[in-house]
Enzyme design. Structure first.
Site, PDB file in Angstrom:
ATOM      1  N   ASP A 161       0.833  -1.185   0.000  1.00 48.06           N
ATOM      2  CA  ASP A 161       0.000   0.000   0.000  1.00 48.06           C
ATOM      3  C   ASP A 161       0.889   1.265   0.000  1.00 48.06           C
ATOM      4  OD1 ASP A 161      -2.902   1.042   0.613  1.00 48.06           O
ATOM      5  OD2 ASP A 161      -1.699   1.922   2.193  1.00 48.06           O
ATOM      6  N   ASP A 208      -8.698  -6.566  -5.477  1.00 47.52           N
ATOM      7  CA  ASP A 208      -8.410  -5.425  -4.607  1.00 47.52           C
ATOM      8  C   ASP A 208      -9.427  -4.308  -4.829  1.00 47.52           C
ATOM      9  OD1 ASP A 208      -7.196  -3.209  -3.283  1.00 47.52           O
ATOM     10  OD2 ASP A 208      -5.212  -4.082  -3.596  1.00 47.52           O
ATOM     11  N   HIS A 236      -7.018  -6.493  -0.933  1.00 46.88           N
ATOM     12  CA  HIS A 236      -5.955  -5.512  -0.716  1.00 46.88           C
ATOM     13  C   HIS A 236      -4.973  -5.943   0.372  1.00 46.88           C
ATOM     14  CE1 HIS A 236      -3.964  -1.690  -0.965  1.00 46.88           C
ATOM     15  NE2 HIS A 236      -4.168  -1.430   0.310  1.00 46.88           N
TER      16      HIS A 236
END
Length: 318
Positions: free
Chosen positions: A141, A267, A295
């Site tokens: 991320d 995701d 995710h």
């Protein structure tokens, strides 16, 4: 406080945390792997760690057997607990870092003023490595922007960099620039964002929090319920200033580190189309596909993620 316009209309992502590594795995046994009642797919079989590593390749013979795991915005080192256990059981050395104001790092998120300050626990760790010692950086991320920042500062100490559903930015780009590219699938992200104005409503936001009721759909749509519960009580706000900061990356430093990307196909936070756009704009050496992963693949596909990380560690130096 929810913000319906201005900067709040630009989608962003969340997640970050800090775990102090075990320096002696014999004295500090690895964390137990969690069990789950969810059905496992063929892409994520139930295998023992020793089955996941090619026995012809000894961990001690690799360029480096040391992974450094860097969480995403709002997460902390705690999110890697399954990956830590699998890698340690396979013979690797693992360090999971809590970035400033994340996980158990005791700092007010609203007071973080720069990306350098946010990433300092990671850069401090790399700076203290012995001469000649290298590690494999893994960023998830917003952690992708963080490891990129660290690669520019300490390129000689990074053997490989792995971006897991991560912000793999080009020089002059910020994480906010990346998330602003989302056009068709940003409704859930916009709905989830809660902007925090610690300095007053007439000042820029200091942090972004996420609506707990939307966490599962946004970040954990294929993750076990108990991991969603862990995240719901462990996630912290994301500092806003680092998200705005544009990276300064050079070919001679950042560009000298071998990069690999792991796509997460299911995701909802950084959709696969956006991941592929990042890849096309800043091509890594190799791209891996983690089918069925949301995710947070360290929760939804821990075995598959582990296999890919081990495979990347075994790619010989050029």
């Amino acid at each position: 406080m929810q913000n319906g316009g201005g900067v709040g209309a630009v989608p962003f992502d969340r997640s970050a945390s800090l775990r102090y590594p075990n320096s002696n795995s014999k004295k500090n046994p690895p964390l137990p792997r969690s069990s789950s009642s969810r059905a496992r797919s063929l892409t994520d079989p139930l295998l023992q760690p020793h089955q996941l590593v090619n026995q012809e390749v000894k961990v001690d013979d690799l360029e480096t057997n040391h992974f450094v795991l860097v969480h995403g915005g709002g997460f902390g080192a705690w999110c890697w607990y399954k990956t830590i256990a699998l890698l340690e059981e396979a013979g690797f050395k693992v360090t999971a870092v809590d970035l400033t104001g994340s996980g158990i790092h005791s700092f007010d998120t609203n007071s973080i003023a720069s990306l350098s300050q946010y990433v300092q626990p990671l850069t401090d760790f790399l700076e203290k490595l012995a001469d000649g010692e290298k590690v494999i950086l893994v960023g998830h991320d917003f952690g992708g922007a963080c490891i990129s920042f660290a690669m520019e500062l300490h390129s000689l100490k990074v053997s490989k960099a792995v971006f897991v559903a991560a912000a793999m930015l080009t020089s002059g780009q910020s994480a906010l620039d990346m998330f602003s590219q989302k056009t068709d699938s940003n409704d859930l992200m916009r709905q989830s964002q809660i902007f925090i104005y610690a300095n007053g409503n007439d000042k820029p936001p200091t942090a972004i929090d996420l609506d707990k009721s939307l966490l599962r759909d946004l970040l954990f749509n294929h993750s076990p319920a108990k991991d969603v519960a862990l995240a719901s009580v462990s996630m912290r706000p994301i500092p806003f200033s680092p998200v705005l900061e544009k990276l300064c990356l050079t070919d001679s430093k950042y560009g000298s580190v071998r990069r690999f990307y792991i796509e997460t196909t299911e995701d909802n936070a950084i959709p696969i189309a956006l991941q592929q756009n990042l890849i096309s704009n800043n091509p890594p050496e190799q791209v891996f596909h983690l089918k069925g992963a949301d995710h947070s693949p360290f929760f939804s596909k821990p075995q598959g993620l582990h296999r890919i990380l081990v495979d990347i560690s075994r790619i010989p130096s050029t």
